[in-house]
Design an enzyme around this catalytic site. Structure first.
Site, PDB file in Angstrom:
ATOM      1  N   GLY A   1       8.744 -11.996  -0.891  1.00  0.00           N
ATOM      2  CA  GLY A   1       9.864 -11.417   0.184  1.00  0.00           C
ATOM      3  C   GLY A   1      10.705 -12.490   0.565  1.00  0.00           C
ATOM      4  O   GLY A   1      12.233 -12.147   0.785  1.00  0.00           O
TER       5      GLY A   1
ATOM      6  N   ASP B   1       7.037  -6.574  -2.896  1.00  0.00           N
ATOM      7  CA  ASP B   1       5.612  -7.023  -2.645  1.00  0.00           C
ATOM      8  C   ASP B   1       5.392  -7.969  -3.419  1.00  0.00           C
ATOM      9  O   ASP B   1       5.485  -7.986  -4.478  1.00  0.00           O
ATOM     10  CB  ASP B   1       4.438  -6.049  -2.528  1.00  0.00           C
ATOM     11  CG  ASP B   1       3.109  -6.515  -1.645  1.00  0.00           C
ATOM     12  OD1 ASP B   1       2.862  -5.908  -0.721  1.00  0.00           O
ATOM     13  OD2 ASP B   1       2.481  -7.696  -2.295  1.00  0.00           O
TER      14      ASP B   1
ATOM     15  N   ASP C   1       6.378  -5.891   6.469  1.00  0.00           N
ATOM     16  CA  ASP C   1       4.955  -5.198   6.436  1.00  0.00           C
ATOM     17  C   ASP C   1       4.170  -6.228   5.815  1.00  0.00           C
ATOM     18  O   ASP C   1       3.509  -5.847   4.950  1.00  0.00           O
ATOM     19  CB  ASP C   1       4.950  -3.719   5.931  1.00  0.00           C
ATOM     20  CG  ASP C   1       3.473  -3.419   5.907  1.00  0.00           C
ATOM     21  OD1 ASP C   1       3.274  -2.255   5.247  1.00  0.00           O
ATOM     22  OD2 ASP C   1       2.488  -3.723   6.390  1.00  0.00           O
ATOM     23  N   SER C   2       3.831  -7.398   6.569  1.00  0.00           N
ATOM     24  CA  SER C   2       3.148  -8.540   5.622  1.00  0.00           C
ATOM     25  C   SER C   2       2.015  -8.877   6.162  1.00  0.00           C
ATOM     26  O   SER C   2       1.612  -8.235   7.354  1.00  0.00           O
ATOM     27  CB  SER C   2       4.089  -9.836   5.767  1.00  0.00           C
ATOM     28  OG  SER C   2       4.080 -10.308   7.126  1.00  0.00           O
ATOM     29  N   THR C   3       1.283  -9.563   5.424  1.00  0.00           N
ATOM     30  CA  THR C   3      -0.311 -10.110   6.014  1.00  0.00           C
ATOM     31  C   THR C   3       0.218 -10.914   7.158  1.00  0.00           C
ATOM     32  O   THR C   3       1.344 -11.474   7.346  1.00  0.00           O
ATOM     33  CB  THR C   3      -1.122 -10.653   4.794  1.00  0.00           C
ATOM     34  OG1 THR C   3      -0.011 -11.340   4.163  1.00  0.00           O
ATOM     35  CG2 THR C   3      -1.760  -9.572   3.856  1.00  0.00           C
ATOM     36  N   GLU C   4      -0.893 -11.471   7.331  1.00  0.00           N
ATOM     37  CA  GLU C   4      -0.963 -12.534   8.509  1.00  0.00           C
ATOM     38  C   GLU C   4       0.014 -14.086   8.213  1.00  0.00           C
ATOM     39  O   GLU C   4      -0.184 -14.279   6.921  1.00  0.00           O
ATOM     40  CB  GLU C   4      -2.326 -13.073   9.022  1.00  0.00           C
ATOM     41  CG  GLU C   4      -3.174 -11.704   9.514  1.00  0.00           C
ATOM     42  CD  GLU C   4      -2.768 -11.027  10.534  1.00  0.00           C
ATOM     43  OE1 GLU C   4      -2.069 -10.009  10.087  1.00  0.00           O
ATOM     44  OE2 GLU C   4      -2.733 -11.432  11.492  1.00  0.00           O
TER      45      GLU C   4
ATOM     46  N   ASP D   1       0.879  -1.381   0.022  1.00  0.00           N
ATOM     47  CA  ASP D   1       0.070  -0.014   0.046  1.00  0.00           C
ATOM     48  C   ASP D   1       1.048   1.177   0.053  1.00  0.00           C
ATOM     49  O   ASP D   1       0.249   2.266  -0.314  1.00  0.00           O
ATOM     50  CB  ASP D   1      -0.936  -0.012   1.175  1.00  0.00           C
ATOM     51  CG  ASP D   1      -0.240  -0.054   2.414  1.00  0.00           C
ATOM     52  OD1 ASP D   1      -0.561  -1.352   3.056  1.00  0.00           O
ATOM     53  OD2 ASP D   1       0.914   0.528   2.717  1.00  0.00           O
TER      54      ASP D   1
HETATM   55  N1  SAM Z   1      -0.384  -3.448   7.615  1.00  0.00           N
HETATM   56  C1  SAM Z   1      -0.900  -4.775   7.020  1.00  0.00           C
HETATM   57  C2  SAM Z   1      -0.853  -5.753   8.523  1.00  0.00           C
HETATM   58  O1  SAM Z   1      -0.268  -5.428   9.364  1.00  0.00           O
HETATM   59  O2  SAM Z   1      -1.545  -6.862   8.259  1.00  0.00           O
HETATM   60  C3  SAM Z   1      -0.119  -5.229   6.234  1.00  0.00           C
HETATM   61  C4  SAM Z   1      -0.384  -4.563   4.778  1.00  0.00           C
HETATM   62  S1  SAM Z   1       0.386  -4.954   3.446  1.00  0.00           S
HETATM   63  C5  SAM Z   1      -0.972  -4.533   2.310  1.00  0.00           C
HETATM   64  C6  SAM Z   1       0.512  -6.669   3.533  1.00  0.00           C
HETATM   65  C7  SAM Z   1       1.453  -6.936   2.048  1.00  0.00           C
HETATM   66  O3  SAM Z   1       1.721  -8.254   2.592  1.00  0.00           O
HETATM   67  C8  SAM Z   1       0.508  -7.435   0.976  1.00  0.00           C
HETATM   68  O4  SAM Z   1       0.320  -6.467  -0.106  1.00  0.00           O
HETATM   69  C9  SAM Z   1       0.769  -8.735   0.349  1.00  0.00           C
HETATM   70  O5  SAM Z   1       0.771  -8.817  -1.025  1.00  0.00           O
HETATM   71  C10 SAM Z   1       2.230  -8.776   1.032  1.00  0.00           C
HETATM   72  N2  SAM Z   1       2.790 -10.021   1.197  1.00  0.00           N
HETATM   73  C11 SAM Z   1       2.126 -11.273   1.857  1.00  0.00           C
HETATM   74  N3  SAM Z   1       3.013 -12.265   1.655  1.00  0.00           N
HETATM   75  C12 SAM Z   1       4.330 -12.060   1.010  1.00  0.00           C
HETATM   76  C13 SAM Z   1       5.494 -12.544   0.598  1.00  0.00           C
HETATM   77  N4  SAM Z   1       5.733 -13.738   0.711  1.00  0.00           N
HETATM   78  N5  SAM Z   1       6.531 -11.664   0.067  1.00  0.00           N
HETATM   79  C14 SAM Z   1       6.152 -10.159  -0.318  1.00  0.00           C
HETATM   80  N6  SAM Z   1       5.172  -9.678   0.047  1.00  0.00           N
HETATM   81  C15 SAM Z   1       3.969 -10.320   0.551  1.00  0.00           C
END
Ligand code: SAM
Length: 276
Positions: A139, A107, A156-159, A87
């Protein structure tokens, strides 16, 4: 979804619900289900797999706390990496630091970047900066291919489900240590102590076995599960609780301050217990 209520189930029996004005975009990407909606009270909101990622109203808390705690702890953070963060909010905050010469964002999902630029322009504003390189990649793989390169790494990844499952493993943190320079610092969002105590306990244990300085800090994020969010910081040399006053530069923020930096590490007893 106009005029309806969006509900995120944060546990099987508890959730958050908010009124939605209209749906702006939905798409099943190669990695997750992306929704961008306009809410009545929180502005535009990005959802991934039904989970709140960021809202225009409270995004600044998370993005400032991920970026400024490690960047003020390091005396000269020139080369920075953000894993995830599509984002753009963390990158926007990173760019407020004059020492930063290069900020790389990796990302896995280019659609998050695309629709954040379209519907969250003030959050994604830094992604076009000349100091920023945006890569659409995993990542985990990027870290595995990096060595002695970065001063600060922010995850700053998803869960830890779906594409991010590998980003909460000890192997990933060992890779981060290798990707950092000998005095590097990393921070990762590590969910909330109310519903994810076991995750925080495990990450703290794993990071402590890799980094000489490991700490946990907190912030209030109303639209995230439980509203209380944690961040784990691992540092090879610099202690976030021993930052010289002169190292705190005067930058524009809405949540982070020098005092908040220090107070964020003061943990309630039930959270302290997760760090032992
Ligand atoms: N602030 C949010 C939270 O704490 O849950 C996270 C927001 S950010 C949009 C999360 C990002 O992690 C997403 O855009 C997703 O595509 C990315 N993501 C998930 N797995 C990933 C990976 N293995 N490598 C890179 N990006 C990844």
């Amino acid at each position: 979804m106009a005029g309806l209520w969006f509900t995120e189930k944060q546990t099987e029996n508890f959730g958050i619900t908010m009124k939605v004005k209209r749906t702006l975009h939905t798409e099943k990407t190669d990695f997750q289900y992306l929704e961008m909606v306009e809410t009545e009270e929180w502005g535009n909101m990005l959802l991934l797999d039904g989970m709140v990622m960021t809202t225009q109203r409270d995004e600044f808390v998370y993005h400032e706390m991920v970026a400024h705690v490690p960047l003020f702890t390091h005396p000269n953070p020139e080369n920075v990496l953000v894993v995830g963060g599509g984002d753009g909010g963390v990158i926007r905050e990173v760019l407020k630091h004059p020492n930063v010469k290069k900020a790389t964002l990796v990302d896995i999902d280019g659609k998050v970047i695309e629709y954040s630029k379209k519907y969250l322009p003030e959050i994604a504003s830094g992604l076009e900066d000349e100091r920023v390189e945006v890569k659409v990649d995993d990542g985990f793989m990027h870290i595995a291919q990096s060595e002695n390169e970065y001063d600060v790494i922010m995850v700053d990844s998803t869960e830890p489900v779906g594409p991010a499952v590998n980003l909460f493993t000890k192997g990933f943190y060992a890779g981060i240590s290798k990707a950092l320079k000998e005095d590097g610092i990393f921070v990762a969002q590590t969910d909330n102590p109310w519903f994810k105590a076991d995750l925080i306990r495990k990450v703290q244990k794993d990071v402590k076995e890799i980094f000489p300085i490991t700490r946990l800090y907190l912030a209030n994020i109303p639209t995230y599960p439980s509203g209380l969010w944690s961040f784990t910081i691992g540092s090879k040399k610099y202690d976030p609780l021993a930052v010289p006053d002169e190292q705190f530069l005067d930058i524009e923020t809405k949540y982070y301050t020098k005092e908040i930096h220090k107070a964020a590490f003061v943990l309630p007893k039930f959270v302290q217990d997760l760090t032992k």
